[in-house]
Design a protein around this motif. Sequence first.
Motif, mmCIF file in Angstrom:
data_model
loop_
_atom_site.group_PDB
_atom_site.id
_atom_site.type_symbol
_atom_site.label_atom_id
_atom_site.label_comp_id
_atom_site.label_asym_id
_atom_site.label_seq_id
_atom_site.Cartn_x
_atom_site.Cartn_y
_atom_site.Cartn_z
ATOM 1 N N LEU A 1 -3.812 -5.135 -10.611
ATOM 2 C CA LEU A 1 -3.023 -4.635 -9.492
ATOM 3 C C LEU A 1 -4.009 -4.111 -8.453
ATOM 4 C CD1 LEU A 1 -0.434 -2.474 -11.459
ATOM 5 C CD2 LEU A 1 -0.270 -4.878 -10.852
ATOM 6 N N GLU A 2 -3.825 -4.520 -7.208
ATOM 7 C CA GLU A 2 -4.751 -4.104 -6.159
ATOM 8 C C GLU A 2 -4.001 -3.737 -4.891
ATOM 9 O OE1 GLU A 2 -8.916 -5.642 -4.154
ATOM 10 O OE2 GLU A 2 -7.678 -7.057 -5.264
ATOM 11 N N ARG A 3 -4.511 -2.711 -4.210
ATOM 12 C CA ARG A 3 -3.969 -2.326 -2.911
ATOM 13 C C ARG A 3 -5.138 -2.080 -1.963
ATOM 14 N NH1 ARG A 3 -0.139 2.887 -1.444
ATOM 15 N NH2 ARG A 3 0.179 2.380 0.754
ATOM 16 N N VAL A 4 -5.003 -2.603 -0.756
ATOM 17 C CA VAL A 4 -6.018 -2.431 0.282
ATOM 18 C C VAL A 4 -5.320 -1.926 1.536
ATOM 19 C CG1 VAL A 4 -7.730 -3.604 1.711
ATOM 20 C CG2 VAL A 4 -7.413 -4.312 -0.661
ATOM 21 N N ILE A 5 -5.912 -0.929 2.175
ATOM 22 C CA ILE A 5 -5.404 -0.466 3.468
ATOM 23 C C ILE A 5 -6.524 -0.574 4.491
ATOM 24 C CG2 ILE A 5 -3.610 1.078 2.640
ATOM 25 C CD1 ILE A 5 -5.568 3.398 3.166
ATOM 26 N N TYR A 6 -6.122 -0.708 5.746
ATOM 27 C CA TYR A 6 -7.059 -0.855 6.853
ATOM 28 C C TYR A 6 -6.853 0.280 7.840
ATOM 29 C CZ TYR A 6 -7.493 -5.468 4.806
ATOM 30 O OH TYR A 6 -7.707 -6.493 3.921
ATOM 31 N N ARG A 7 -7.826 0.479 8.711
ATOM 32 C CA ARG A 7 -7.751 1.564 9.703
ATOM 33 C C ARG A 7 -6.554 1.431 10.644
ATOM 34 N NH1 ARG A 7 -11.141 5.534 9.481
ATOM 35 N NH2 ARG A 7 -13.030 5.189 8.317
ATOM 36 N N ASP A 8 -6.054 0.218 10.830
ATOM 37 C CA ASP A 8 -4.880 0.052 11.703
ATOM 38 C C ASP A 8 -3.576 0.361 10.959
ATOM 39 O OD1 ASP A 8 -4.466 -2.128 10.056
ATOM 40 O OD2 ASP A 8 -4.589 -3.628 11.650
ATOM 41 N N ALA A 9 -3.690 0.924 9.756
ATOM 42 C CA ALA A 9 -2.567 1.342 8.910
ATOM 43 C C ALA A 9 -1.868 0.182 8.207
ATOM 44 C CB ALA A 9 -1.558 2.187 9.671
ATOM 45 N N SER A 10 -2.379 -1.030 8.321
ATOM 46 C CA SER A 10 -1.775 -2.128 7.561
ATOM 47 C C SER A 10 -2.215 -2.033 6.106
ATOM 48 C CB SER A 10 -2.151 -3.484 8.164
ATOM 49 O OG SER A 10 -3.541 -3.683 8.103
ATOM 50 N N SER A 11 -1.405 -2.593 5.238
ATOM 51 C CA SER A 11 -1.616 -2.467 3.813
ATOM 52 C C SER A 11 -1.318 -3.800 3.138
ATOM 53 C CB SER A 11 -0.681 -1.379 3.273
ATOM 54 O OG SER A 11 -0.882 -1.154 1.913
ATOM 55 N N GLU A 12 -2.062 -4.107 2.090
ATOM 56 C CA GLU A 12 -1.833 -5.331 1.307
ATOM 57 C C GLU A 12 -1.802 -4.976 -0.165
ATOM 58 O OE1 GLU A 12 -5.145 -7.852 2.164
ATOM 59 O OE2 GLU A 12 -4.483 -8.275 4.207
ATOM 60 N N TYR A 13 -0.951 -5.674 -0.886
ATOM 61 C CA TYR A 13 -0.880 -5.547 -2.336
ATOM 62 C C TYR A 13 -1.204 -6.905 -2.941
ATOM 63 C CZ TYR A 13 1.652 -1.204 -1.536
ATOM 64 O OH TYR A 13 2.007 0.055 -1.132
ATOM 65 N N ALA A 14 -1.857 -6.884 -4.095
ATOM 66 C CA ALA A 14 -2.156 -8.136 -4.786
ATOM 67 C C ALA A 14 -1.926 -7.950 -6.277
ATOM 68 C CB ALA A 14 -3.588 -8.569 -4.526
ATOM 69 N N LEU A 15 -1.468 -9.012 -6.902
ATOM 70 C CA LEU A 15 -1.253 -9.055 -8.341
ATOM 71 C C LEU A 15 -2.020 -10.259 -8.854
ATOM 72 C CD1 LEU A 15 0.252 -7.864 -10.759
ATOM 73 C CD2 LEU A 15 2.213 -9.263 -10.121
ATOM 74 N N ASN A 16 -3.046 -9.997 -9.657
ATOM 75 C CA ASN A 16 -3.953 -11.053 -10.146
ATOM 76 C C ASN A 16 -4.472 -11.924 -9.012
ATOM 77 O OD1 ASN A 16 -3.653 -10.030 -12.657
ATOM 78 N ND2 ASN A 16 -2.627 -11.784 -13.540
ATOM 79 N N GLY A 17 -4.826 -11.290 -7.908
ATOM 80 C CA GLY A 17 -5.435 -11.993 -6.790
ATOM 81 C C GLY A 17 -4.477 -12.645 -5.819
ATOM 82 N N THR A 18 -3.192 -12.628 -6.111
ATOM 83 C CA THR A 18 -2.187 -13.220 -5.231
ATOM 84 C C THR A 18 -1.493 -12.122 -4.443
ATOM 85 O OG1 THR A 18 -1.802 -14.995 -6.823
ATOM 86 C CG2 THR A 18 -0.093 -14.626 -5.166
ATOM 87 N N GLN A 19 -1.429 -12.294 -3.130
ATOM 88 C CA GLN A 19 -0.785 -11.285 -2.298
ATOM 89 C C GLN A 19 0.701 -11.206 -2.628
ATOM 90 O OE1 GLN A 19 -1.908 -11.514 1.777
ATOM 91 N NE2 GLN A 19 -0.643 -9.803 2.383
ATOM 92 N N VAL A 20 1.177 -9.966 -2.826
ATOM 93 C CA VAL A 20 2.577 -9.710 -3.169
ATOM 94 C C VAL A 20 3.082 -8.531 -2.348
ATOM 95 C CG1 VAL A 20 2.391 -10.622 -5.527
ATOM 96 C CG2 VAL A 20 1.939 -8.200 -5.099
ATOM 97 N N ARG A 21 4.368 -8.236 -2.513
ATOM 98 C CA ARG A 21 4.976 -7.072 -1.862
ATOM 99 C C ARG A 21 4.940 -5.885 -2.823
ATOM 100 N NH1 ARG A 21 10.730 -9.528 -1.455
ATOM 101 N NH2 ARG A 21 10.095 -9.806 -3.587
ATOM 102 N N LEU A 22 5.082 -4.696 -2.264
ATOM 103 C CA LEU A 22 5.168 -3.496 -3.093
ATOM 104 C C LEU A 22 6.316 -3.641 -4.095
ATOM 105 C CD1 LEU A 22 4.580 -0.628 -3.992
ATOM 106 C CD2 LEU A 22 5.851 0.185 -1.992
ATOM 107 N N ARG A 23 7.407 -4.219 -3.647
ATOM 108 C CA ARG A 23 8.570 -4.422 -4.512
ATOM 109 C C ARG A 23 8.202 -5.228 -5.767
ATOM 110 N NH1 ARG A 23 14.108 -6.801 -2.121
ATOM 111 N NH2 ARG A 23 15.428 -5.828 -3.672
ATOM 112 N N ASP A 24 7.318 -6.221 -5.608
ATOM 113 C CA ASP A 24 6.888 -7.038 -6.748
ATOM 114 C C ASP A 24 6.069 -6.202 -7.741
ATOM 115 O OD1 ASP A 24 8.044 -9.326 -5.567
ATOM 116 O OD2 ASP A 24 6.248 -9.612 -4.334
ATOM 117 N N ILE A 25 5.220 -5.329 -7.229
ATOM 118 C CA ILE A 25 4.429 -4.449 -8.079
ATOM 119 C C ILE A 25 5.357 -3.525 -8.872
ATOM 120 C CG2 ILE A 25 2.740 -2.546 -8.086
ATOM 121 C CD1 ILE A 25 1.352 -5.087 -7.315
ATOM 122 N N VAL A 26 6.326 -2.958 -8.187
ATOM 123 C CA VAL A 26 7.282 -2.050 -8.837
ATOM 124 C C VAL A 26 8.063 -2.789 -9.923
ATOM 125 C CG1 VAL A 26 9.367 -0.672 -8.452
ATOM 126 C CG2 VAL A 26 7.453 -0.512 -6.851
#
Length: 128
Positions: free
Chosen positions: A100-125
């Motif tokens: 499980l991975e989460r990355v945020i940037y200075r512009d306040a954007s955020s990304e979630y990944a599950l096993n290297g595939t970009q997903v939504r927070l809902r998918d992580i939950v």
Amino acid sequence: MKLKMLELSGFKSFAKKTTLLFTTPITAIVGPNGSGKSNIAEAFRFVLGEQSIKSMRGKRTEDLIWNGSPELGRSNRAGVKLVFDNRKRLLNLDFDEAQLERVIYRDASSEYALNGTQVRLRDIVEVL
């Protein structure tokens, strides 16, 4: 399900990539004041989807990203990755390892990944 690893990169006081391996049944994080123990606890909450910056002792998203020092410049992103042993399939994934991975940037954007595939927070939950 066993926690195998926590990786921090540019998150709060962890400017450089830092990897914590959890290889024994009992793990304790100890150190002097100001060494980042609370930041490790907040990293867990962050990667699991915490949305309140205040609850992670910040006012803005930027407060979670390494802000620089005289020796090392500031980061433009902060990332936290959790790796679980999923051989017993306690997480509903067809993988022996769940990342499980989460990355945020200075512009306040955020990304979630599950096993290297970009997903939504809902998918992580849903997986958790």
